[in-house]
Design a protein around this motif. Structure first.
Motif, short mmCIF file in Angstrom:
data_model
loop_
_atom_site.label_atom_id
_atom_site.label_comp_id
_atom_site.label_asym_id
_atom_site.label_seq_id
_atom_site.Cartn_x
_atom_site.Cartn_y
_atom_site.Cartn_z
N LEU A 13 0.77 -1.37 -0.08
CA LEU A 13 -0.03 -0.03 0.10
C LEU A 13 0.77 1.02 -0.04
O LEU A 13 0.44 2.19 -0.62
CB LEU A 13 -1.03 -0.07 1.26
N TYR A 18 -1.61 3.46 -10.05
CA TYR A 18 -2.65 3.03 -9.49
C TYR A 18 -3.63 4.05 -9.89
O TYR A 18 -3.61 5.21 -9.79
CB TYR A 18 -2.78 3.09 -8.14
N ARG A 74 1.85 2.97 -3.21
CA ARG A 74 1.05 3.73 -4.03
C ARG A 74 0.70 5.07 -3.30
O ARG A 74 0.35 6.23 -4.13
CB ARG A 74 -0.31 2.90 -4.32
N THR A 75 0.88 5.34 -2.05
CA THR A 75 0.42 6.60 -1.35
C THR A 75 1.84 7.40 -1.22
O THR A 75 2.99 6.93 -0.85
CB THR A 75 0.21 6.41 0.06
N VAL A 93 -8.66 6.23 0.00
CA VAL A 93 -7.62 5.66 -0.04
C VAL A 93 -7.25 4.24 -0.01
O VAL A 93 -6.38 3.68 -1.00
CB VAL A 93 -6.66 6.04 1.58
N ILE A 94 -8.26 3.29 0.58
CA ILE A 94 -8.27 2.07 0.60
C ILE A 94 -9.56 1.46 -0.39
O ILE A 94 -10.43 2.09 -0.33
CB ILE A 94 -8.16 1.60 1.66
N ASP A 95 -9.51 -0.08 -0.61
CA ASP A 95 -10.11 -0.43 -1.15
C ASP A 95 -11.31 -0.92 0.08
O ASP A 95 -10.79 -1.67 0.61
CB ASP A 95 -9.90 -1.79 -2.06
N VAL A 107 -8.18 0.03 -8.33
CA VAL A 107 -8.80 0.10 -6.94
C VAL A 107 -10.20 0.93 -7.05
O VAL A 107 -10.24 2.26 -7.39
CB VAL A 107 -7.92 0.64 -5.88
#
Lengths: 132, 595
Positions: free
Chosen positions: A21, B6, A24-25, B123-125, B43
């Protein structure tokens, strides 16, 4: 049904997922490596360069580096080109960056703070940059 | 091999209802077709908040922020941005005004925001428990299970100053303490996700974008007060949130984060979902509990409070979605950290659903103490179409209006109460000069009249009477005494109603009377609606000097009320006119006046 987690399993899973993760951030990234991926760059092998950069970063466990792609930087004669912006270092554009040079960018420029000779190029003239 | 790019596509209800699903599918197809699916990860995330300009696609790691993306834009995004690193400038925010902004952090919309509740949204899935865990998910639970005692958790919450985000602002730690202190082998934890205020969608977005944060907080609550069963009460009109919650519960169960012996700690906890049928009053906690029990959703007088005697007579901690979403962060970063954010009595942040006549409506999270001016004019980009700001409405049907003189008041629980509104759950509706304040009050009364459960007379009869009086005034039939009647009935309802719904239903009337009395008086004394909204009080007239006889108005009139020959002055037959305003809109010469 998957296995029930123990405390250690949960922590291991967190560390594993975090790495994926974090890539990607942009949070907490101090170094930027920008790969020119215009048609010229891709034709000259920029994709391999990009992969080599990611591999080198993973191998050296560097998580503060952000690898981005951009369009053609205007140095089509020296593709693939890679710009590196690291703290306390001038922004540098490297040309003819194959997988081997990509690895040196990570180990020398990012980790050791030394420039890689014979691969440094100037930015194209200011007026061309302004027009882009 | 790691991914180079992404593509984050908003999977919130707002974007999905605007062809977001087709966009996601097209991106998926194009990535494959153009051979980029191995180097670019697609995503589906929760809400980015910038709902005005949805559907949103954010590209990482360079944070490019694409707005109003259509399904047919997918091919270009993949070909240009993903493959060649060139942004598609026409899809950037501000592109139509020649001021494109490339990256999300540069947008004014995000400048003043602090995201705690919405930390993972966009931010997240939300369907991936791994991504939640990667962002410190279930780390607070670890801490509570293995390092903290129940009283430590409560002390941390006390230190944080967290207050209930459902509206009333009751200190969360005290609720938990009350429940914890009652000796009873059976206790419950309930999440109130019965979001019902018009224009409010904070809780829906949190649940859609980060369902695991609510589960984690509920397990923590269970451990702290000694409960082993939790219920999420959510309205059936939120299908996407329900679906994501169900999936999250299944995932948590599979990994042993729900069920018996969580993480080997010996603590057991289960969560079930209960669907509400959409009655507004079921957001009131006693009515909500009745509804979970299978009874008709009607409130009962308090005390006893649910914390002591709640669901099936057992001690029940009941917290709102947003309150719960704060808790894992407070446990991890500490109450002291949380209490640094916000004002003296109101700590942390507040999520608002910013809607109405504001340019950038959407979901925002700001520190307590942010002013209305910052929210509306900096984050929201000001009023639509350059009109003048008239008022903001907070707290939904239980809240009030805030006039321009309080634009610079820092927003917290106490300040809002002082100026006659409430924090409420977070709906924030912006009104401009075209909104009639009496009509606004009437709208909210209509809502509470519809939603009153009818159990107590002050609410059932009082609400209806208030509504009738407002209706009378907007039709130009009001008399001076009506103002006093409005005030008297409001007061009686506030004092005598059984539950919060009836007690707060007169608030929109009270606060508009307080700040916009001249507008009420204009309706009553002059039979005039200053905002030109109340149909019975306006008249459309064609000016003899300005009319060129183009016939545009006559052709537009749906009831043929406009007569006149070509190149001659037209006249509106007032007896036939239905005041729809079409003539006013189509006249290119400003010859039609409204007043």
């Amino acid at each position: 049904m998957s296995k029930k987690l123990t405390l250690d399993d949960l922590r291991a899973l967190r560390n594993k997922s975090r790495a994926a993760l974090e890539q990607r951030t942009p949070e907490g990234k101090t170094v930027e490596i920008i790969v020119g991926m215009g048609t010229c760059g891709i034709a000259a092998g920029a994709k391999e360069t990009f992969d080599a950069l990611l591999e080198a970063l993973a191998a050296n466990q560097l998580d503060q580096v952000l690898v981005k792609q951009t369009g053609c930087m205007g140095l089509c004669h020296s593709e693939p080109t890679v710009e590196v912006r690291a703290p306390d270092m001038p922004p540098v554009i490297y040309g003819h960056v194959d997988a081997q040079v990509a690895d040196r960018i990570v180990t020398q420029h990012v980790m050791a703070g030394t420039l890689i000779e014979n691969h440094i190029f100037d930015r194209p003239a200011g007026d061309i940059m302004a027009r882009r | 091999m790691a991914f180079k790019n992404y593509l984050l596509v908003c999977g919130g209800t707002a974007c999905e209802s605007n062809q977001g699903i087709a966009l996601y599918q097209n991106l998926q197809r194009e990535l494959k077709y153009q051979g980029a699916d191995a180097e670019c990860q697609l995503v589906k995330t929760g809400c980015f908040g910038f709902c005005e300009a949805g559907p949103i696609v954010k590209v990482l790691p360079d944070e490019t922020f694409y707005v109003k993306v259509k399904p047919e834009d997918a091919a270009e995004i993949v070909a240009e941005h993903v493959l060649k690193g060139r942004p598609v400038s026409r899809l950037l925010h501000g592109a139509d005004e020649q001021q494109p902004v490339r990256a999300a952090p540069e947008l004014d919309f995000y400048q003043k925001q602090v995201r705690i509740v919405l930390r993972n949204c966009g931010v997240i899935d939300p369907d991936s428990i791994q991504e939640y865990i990667a962002r410190d998910g279930y780390a607070a639970l670890e801490k509570v299970l293995f390092e903290m005692q129940p009283q430590d958790v409560i002390r941390e919450l006390e230190l944080s100053g967290l207050r209930g985000r459902g509206g009333a602002g009751f200190p969360t730690w005290r609720k938990w303490l009350f429940s914890q202190q009652v000796a009873n082998p059976v206790k419950y934890v309930v999440c109130n996700a019965d979001e019902g205020d018009p224009g409010a969608y904070m809780d829906r977005s949190t649940l859609e974008g980060d369902p695991h944060s609510i589960l984690e907080a509920m397990i923590i609550a269970g451990r702290t007060v000694g409960a082993s069963q939790g219920y999420i009460y959510i309205r059936a009109e939120y299908p996407l949130a329900i679906q994501r919650l169900e999936r999250a519960i299944t995932q948590a169960r599979e990994l042993g984060l729900l069920g018996a012996d969580i993480l080997g700690s010996g603590f057991a906890f289960e969560i079930e979902i209960r669907l509400g049928a959409g009655a507004f009053v079921c957001g009131e906690e006693t009515a909500l509990l009745a509804s979970i029990e299978g009874k008709r959703g009607m409130p009962v007088p308090r005390p006893p409070f649910p914390a002591v005697k709640g669901l099936w007579g057992k001690p029940t901690v009941i917290n709102n979605v947003e309150t719960l979403a704060n808790i894992p962060v407070i446990i991890l970063k500490g109450g002291a950290w949380f209490s640094q954010i916000g004002t003296g009595t109101s700590k942390g942040t507040k999520v608002f659903a910013l809607t109405g006549k504001v340019r950038h409506s959407g979901l925002i999270e700001v520190p307590m103490g942010t002013t209305l001016r910052e929210i509306i004019f900096e984050i929201g980009g000001g009023i639509k179409d350059g009109k003048a700001f008239k008022a903001a409405q907070t707290g939904g049907p239980s809240g009030g209006v805030i006039p321009p003189e309080f634009l610079d008041t820092p927003i917290d629980y106490e300040n809002l109460q002082k100026i006659g509104s409430i924090m409420g759950s977070g709906g924030l509706i912006v009104m401009d000069e075209d909104d009639c304040i009496v009509d606004v009050a009437k709208f909210y009364l209509q809502f509470t009249v519809d939603e009153s459960c009818g159990k107590c007379a002050p609410c059932r009869v009082g609400g209806r009477t208030l509504y009738n009086l407002l209706e009378k005034i907007t039709r130009g039939l009001g008399v001076t005494e009506d103002i006093q009647k409005l005030k008297d009935i409001s007061l009686a309802m506030q004092r005598a109603s059984l539950c919060g719904l009836g007690q707060t239903a007169p608030n929109p009337v009270m606060s508009t009377l307080r700040y916009f009395m001249p507008e009420y008086e204009a309706h009553i004394n002059e039979r005039h609606c200053p905002a030109a909204k109340c149909k019975e009080l306006i008249q459309y007239l064609i000016s003899e000097s300005a009319c060129v006889g183009c016939t545009a108005c006559a052709r537009a009139c749906p009831v043929d009320a406009i007569r006149g020959e070509r190149k001659k002055v037209h006249v509106i037959d007032q007896a036939l006119c239905i005041k729809c305003g079409r003539c006013y809109e189509v006249c290119k010469f400003g010859a039609v006046s409204r007043g």
